[in-house]
Motif scaffolding. Structure first.
Motif, PDB file in Angstrom:
ATOM      1  N   UNK A 134      -7.412 -24.210   5.979  1.00  0.00           N
ATOM      2  CA  UNK A 134      -7.725 -22.831   6.371  1.00  0.00           C
ATOM      3  C   UNK A 134      -6.536 -22.185   7.066  1.00  0.00           C
ATOM      4  N   UNK A 135      -5.906 -22.925   7.958  1.00  0.00           N
ATOM      5  CA  UNK A 135      -4.750 -22.402   8.680  1.00  0.00           C
ATOM      6  C   UNK A 135      -3.605 -22.096   7.728  1.00  0.00           C
ATOM      7  N   UNK A 136      -3.375 -22.971   6.765  1.00  0.00           N
ATOM      8  CA  UNK A 136      -2.317 -22.740   5.778  1.00  0.00           C
ATOM      9  C   UNK A 136      -2.595 -21.465   4.984  1.00  0.00           C
ATOM     10  N   UNK A 137      -3.838 -21.303   4.544  1.00  0.00           N
ATOM     11  CA  UNK A 137      -4.201 -20.114   3.757  1.00  0.00           C
ATOM     12  C   UNK A 137      -4.035 -18.842   4.573  1.00  0.00           C
ATOM     13  N   UNK A 138      -4.448 -18.880   5.822  1.00  0.00           N
ATOM     14  CA  UNK A 138      -4.366 -17.692   6.685  1.00  0.00           C
ATOM     15  C   UNK A 138      -2.909 -17.288   6.937  1.00  0.00           C
ATOM     16  N   UNK A 139      -2.034 -18.283   7.103  1.00  0.00           N
ATOM     17  CA  UNK A 139      -0.632 -17.993   7.440  1.00  0.00           C
ATOM     18  C   UNK A 139       0.229 -17.726   6.220  1.00  0.00           C
ATOM     19  N   UNK A 140      -0.253 -18.126   5.044  1.00  0.00           N
ATOM     20  CA  UNK A 140       0.589 -18.032   3.838  1.00  0.00           C
ATOM     21  C   UNK A 140       0.859 -16.593   3.427  1.00  0.00           C
ATOM     22  N   UNK A 141      -0.072 -15.689   3.716  1.00  0.00           N
ATOM     23  CA  UNK A 141       0.058 -14.287   3.306  1.00  0.00           C
ATOM     24  C   UNK A 141       0.187 -13.421   4.558  1.00  0.00           C
ATOM     25  N   UNK A 142       1.411 -13.018   4.936  1.00  0.00           N
ATOM     26  CA  UNK A 142       1.637 -12.350   6.229  1.00  0.00           C
ATOM     27  C   UNK A 142       0.997 -10.972   6.377  1.00  0.00           C
ATOM     28  N   UNK A 143       0.610 -10.337   5.273  1.00  0.00           N
ATOM     29  CA  UNK A 143       0.048  -8.982   5.374  1.00  0.00           C
ATOM     30  C   UNK A 143      -1.440  -8.932   5.047  1.00  0.00           C
ATOM     31  N   UNK A 144      -2.059 -10.086   4.804  1.00  0.00           N
ATOM     32  CA  UNK A 144      -3.472 -10.124   4.433  1.00  0.00           C
ATOM     33  C   UNK A 144      -4.299 -10.808   5.522  1.00  0.00           C
ATOM     34  N   UNK A 145      -5.554 -10.421   5.639  1.00  0.00           N
ATOM     35  CA  UNK A 145      -6.439 -11.058   6.597  1.00  0.00           C
ATOM     36  C   UNK A 145      -6.299 -10.528   8.012  1.00  0.00           C
ATOM     37  N   UNK A 146      -7.059 -11.136   8.913  1.00  0.00           N
ATOM     38  CA  UNK A 146      -7.041 -10.710  10.317  1.00  0.00           C
ATOM     39  C   UNK A 146      -5.774 -11.158  11.032  1.00  0.00           C
ATOM     40  N   UNK A 147      -5.289 -12.353  10.708  1.00  0.00           N
ATOM     41  CA  UNK A 147      -4.049 -12.855  11.313  1.00  0.00           C
ATOM     42  C   UNK A 147      -2.899 -12.399  10.424  1.00  0.00           C
ATOM     43  N   UNK A 148      -2.444 -11.185  10.626  1.00  0.00           N
ATOM     44  CA  UNK A 148      -1.437 -10.605   9.739  1.00  0.00           C
ATOM     45  C   UNK A 148      -0.515  -9.673  10.508  1.00  0.00           C
ATOM     46  N   UNK A 149       0.553  -9.292   9.835  1.00  0.00           N
ATOM     47  CA  UNK A 149       1.526  -8.371  10.419  1.00  0.00           C
ATOM     48  C   UNK A 149       0.911  -6.975  10.488  1.00  0.00           C
ATOM     49  N   UNK A 150       1.046  -6.350  11.626  1.00  0.00           N
ATOM     50  CA  UNK A 150       0.407  -5.048  11.852  1.00  0.00           C
ATOM     51  C   UNK A 150       1.370  -3.892  11.572  1.00  0.00           C
ATOM     52  N   UNK A 151       0.854  -2.766  11.038  1.00  0.00           N
ATOM     53  CA  UNK A 151       1.688  -1.575  10.833  1.00  0.00           C
ATOM     54  C   UNK A 151       1.758  -0.682  12.070  1.00  0.00           C
ATOM     55  N   UNK A 152       1.161  -1.124  13.173  1.00  0.00           N
ATOM     56  CA  UNK A 152       1.096  -0.277  14.374  1.00  0.00           C
ATOM     57  C   UNK A 152       2.463   0.162  14.908  1.00  0.00           C
ATOM     58  N   UNK A 153       3.543  -0.644  14.765  1.00  0.00           N
ATOM     59  CA  UNK A 153       4.836  -0.152  15.249  1.00  0.00           C
ATOM     60  C   UNK A 153       5.256   1.184  14.634  1.00  0.00           C
ATOM     61  N   UNK A 154       4.747   1.506  13.424  1.00  0.00           N
ATOM     62  CA  UNK A 154       5.086   2.777  12.788  1.00  0.00           C
ATOM     63  C   UNK A 154       4.245   3.934  13.331  1.00  0.00           C
ATOM     64  N   UNK A 155       3.337   3.633  14.265  1.00  0.00           N
ATOM     65  CA  UNK A 155       2.487   4.673  14.838  1.00  0.00           C
ATOM     66  C   UNK A 155       2.661   4.806  16.344  1.00  0.00           C
ATOM     67  N   UNK A 156       3.547   4.010  16.919  1.00  0.00           N
ATOM     68  CA  UNK A 156       3.672   3.951  18.368  1.00  0.00           C
ATOM     69  C   UNK A 156       4.959   4.610  18.853  1.00  0.00           C
ATOM     70  N   UNK A 157       4.993   4.888  20.168  1.00  0.00           N
ATOM     71  CA  UNK A 157       6.201   5.404  20.795  1.00  0.00           C
ATOM     72  C   UNK A 157       6.652   6.720  20.197  1.00  0.00           C
ATOM     73  N   UNK A 158       7.932   6.808  19.900  1.00  0.00           N
ATOM     74  CA  UNK A 158       8.513   8.028  19.353  1.00  0.00           C
ATOM     75  C   UNK A 158       7.882   8.416  18.019  1.00  0.00           C
ATOM     76  N   UNK A 159       7.432   7.429  17.250  1.00  0.00           N
ATOM     77  CA  UNK A 159       6.861   7.706  15.933  1.00  0.00           C
ATOM     78  C   UNK A 159       5.429   8.223  15.993  1.00  0.00           C
ATOM     79  N   UNK A 160       4.813   8.163  17.166  1.00  0.00           N
ATOM     80  CA  UNK A 160       3.427   8.611  17.286  1.00  0.00           C
ATOM     81  C   UNK A 160       3.291  10.110  17.020  1.00  0.00           C
TER      82      UNK A 160
END
Length: 263
Positions: free
Chosen positions: A232-258
Motif C-alpha cells: 500500500x505504501x509503495x502504491x501511494x508513493x509511486x504516483x506523486x500527483x495522485x491520491x491524498x499523499x501527493x504533491x499539492x498545487x497550493x504554492x501556485x495560490x499562495x503569497x504573491x501569487x494569491x
C-alpha cells in the motif's frame, strides 16, 4: 488501475482494501494448502522453509526499503520543484513593479494565465499520470513574449529584467521536471521485485507447517498484514500527483501569487 484507485479512494479505504485483500487471500491459501498437503502440518519442511523464508525475507526487506525510501525522496523532491517554480513566478511578479505600467499589466496577465493553466488544466492531467506539456505551453510562450518585447532603459529596469529572465528560465526547467515526474513509474525490474517478491514470501510462508490451525493462521496473517501495508505504501508513493499523499498545487495560490486568484 493503481492511479484509478488512488484518485477514487481515500488512503484509509485503499489500505483496508489492499491489506484486507492480501490477508484474506493468504489465509484462504493457508487453509487450502493444509487440505491439499496435510503432511506439511507435521513440519516436515520447516527446516528448509525457515532458511528460505529468512533469506528471502532479508532480501525482500532490503529491496522494499530501497523502493520506499527512493519513492519518498522523489516525492519530496517533486514538491520542492513545484514550490521553486511557484517562487520564481512570484519573484517575476514582484519584479514587474519596477517596469512600466503597460509591461507590468501584461506580465500580470501572463503570469495569471499561466498559474491558472497549471492548477486547472495541467494538474488534473498529472493526477491521471498523463503528459501535461501542451496544457501550459502557450501560456509559457506568452510569458516569454512579454519579456522579449520589453526593452529596459534604466539601470533598475535592466537589473530586474535580467533577474526575471533568469527566473523564467528556471520556471521552464522546473515545469519540465514536474511534468516528467507525473508520467514516471517504478522501473519494470523494481516492480517485479516489489510485487513478485511479496508473492514469493507469502508462498514460502505457506510451506511452514504448524500443527495448531489458529497459530498458523495468526503466523500467516501477521506476515500478510505487513506485506499488504508495505505494498500500500509503495502504491501511494509511486504516483506523486495522485491520491491524498501527493504533491499539492497550493504554492501556485499562495503569497504573491494569491492575487491571481482573487486573494
Amino acid at each position: 488501475m493503481g492511479l484509478w484507485l488512488l484518485n477514487n479512494l481515500d488512503t484509509a479505504t485503499l489500505a483496508i482494501l489492499i491489506v484486507g485483500g492480501v490477508v484474506v487471500l493468504s489465509l484462504a491459501a493457508c487453509l487450502v494448502t493444509r487440505r491439499l498437503f496435510p503432511e506439511l502440518i507435521n513440519g516436515v519442511t520447516n527446516d528448509v522453509s525457515r532458511t528460505v523464508l529468512e533469506l528471502f525475507g532479508a532480501i525482500y526487506g532490503i529491496v522494499l526499503a530501497f523502493v520506499i525510501v527512493t519513492l519518498w525522496t522523489e516525492l519530496e523532491q517533486v514538491q520542492a520543484v513545484v514550490t521553486s517554480e511557484a517562487t520564481d513566478l512570484a519573484v517575476i511578479s514582484r519584479n514587474a513593479h519596477s517596469f512600466p505600467d503597460d509591461v507590468q499589466k501584461k506580465l500580470d496577465r501572463a503570469i495569471g494565465d499561466y498559474v491558472h493553466a497549471v492548477v486547472e488544466d495541467a494538474w488534473p492531467l498529472m493526477r491521471d499520470g498523463k503528459n501535461s506539456l501542451s496544457a501550459t505551453s502557450g501560456k509559457l510562450e506568452a510569458l516569454y513574449g512579454v519579456l522579449q518585447g520589453f526593452d529596459p532603459k534604466s539601470g533598475s529596469e535592466q537589473a530586474f529584467y535580467s533577474q526575471s529572465v533568469e527566473r523564467l528560465n528556471d520556471v521552464t526547467a522546473q515545469r519540465r521536471t514536474r511534468i516528467l515526474a507525473a508520467t514516471q513509474q517504478l522501473p519494470p525490474l523494481l516492480q517485479v521485485l516489489t510485487y513478485g517478491g511479496a508473492l514469493v514470501v507469502m508462498l514460502v510462508t505457506l510451506l511452514y507447517g504448524v500443527e495448531n490451525l489458529k497459530v498458523q493462521l495468526l503466523f500467516v496473517g501477521s506476515i500478510a498484514l505487513l506485506v499488504g501495508l508495505s505494498l500500500t505504501l509503495v502504491l501511494v508513493l509511486e504516483h506523486p500527483f495522485a491520491g491524498e499523499v501527493s504533491v499539492s498545487p497550493h504554492p501556485f495560490k499562495e503569497g504573491q501569487l494569491s492575487k491571481y486568484w482573487g486573494g
